[in-house]
Design an enzyme around this catalytic site. Structure first.
Site, PDB file in Angstrom:
ATOM      1  N   GLU A  26     -16.845  56.471 -17.694  1.00 14.70           N
ATOM      2  CA  GLU A  26     -17.021  57.725 -18.428  1.00 14.70           C
ATOM      3  C   GLU A  26     -17.405  58.865 -17.489  1.00 14.70           C
ATOM      4  O   GLU A  26     -16.914  59.983 -17.629  1.00 14.70           O
ATOM      5  CB  GLU A  26     -18.061  57.565 -19.524  1.00 14.70           C
ATOM      6  CG  GLU A  26     -17.544  56.733 -20.679  1.00 14.70           C
ATOM      7  CD  GLU A  26     -18.490  56.736 -21.832  1.00 14.70           C
ATOM      8  OE1 GLU A  26     -18.323  57.586 -22.722  1.00 14.70           O
ATOM      9  OE2 GLU A  26     -19.411  55.896 -21.830  1.00 14.70           O
ATOM     10  N   GLU A  61     -18.525  48.553 -23.685  1.00 20.76           N
ATOM     11  CA  GLU A  61     -19.411  48.723 -24.833  1.00 20.76           C
ATOM     12  C   GLU A  61     -18.662  48.659 -26.161  1.00 20.76           C
ATOM     13  O   GLU A  61     -19.229  48.318 -27.192  1.00 20.76           O
ATOM     14  CB  GLU A  61     -20.245  50.016 -24.720  1.00 20.76           C
ATOM     15  CG  GLU A  61     -19.457  51.285 -24.585  1.00 20.76           C
ATOM     16  CD  GLU A  61     -19.157  51.698 -23.155  1.00 20.76           C
ATOM     17  OE1 GLU A  61     -19.342  52.883 -22.847  1.00 20.76           O
ATOM     18  OE2 GLU A  61     -18.714  50.870 -22.361  1.00 20.76           O
TER      19      GLU A  61
END
Length: 94
Positions: free
Chosen positions: A6, A26
């Site tokens: 990210e 995740e």
């Protein structure tokens, strides 16, 4: 993996070592990535590939990430900083 992708997706250029692993793991725990990964990834690699990575939580090695267009450069392990500095110096000249 673990927030690194990210962070990288927020950058203009991405360099990684050949031993790097990239993904949004995740999502396999039913957690939505909180730093914009699910929005930035499709813009970079296309909707279909991004959906596959998001839905499966699959991790990519650096070569496949390069093929997908996530990375611009893959270098030997431990040389990413050197390559990044080389690129930065080229940019500064402009």
């Amino acid at each position: 993996v673990g927030g690194g992708l990210e962070l990288a997706l927020a950058a203009d250029l991405r360099v990684a070592g050949e031993n790097a692993k990239l993904g949004l793991p995740e999502t396999s725990l039913a957690i939505v990535p909180g730093a914009g990964g699910t929005q930035r990834l499709p813009r970079l690699i296309g909707t279909a590939r991004a959906k596959e990575l998001i839905y499966t939580g699959r991790t990519l090695d650096s070569r496949l990430a390069l093929d997908y267009g996530i990375l611009q450069h893959v270098v030997p392990a431990g040389e990413a900083l050197g390559k990044s500095t080389e690129i930065a110096l080229q940019i500064v000249k402009n």
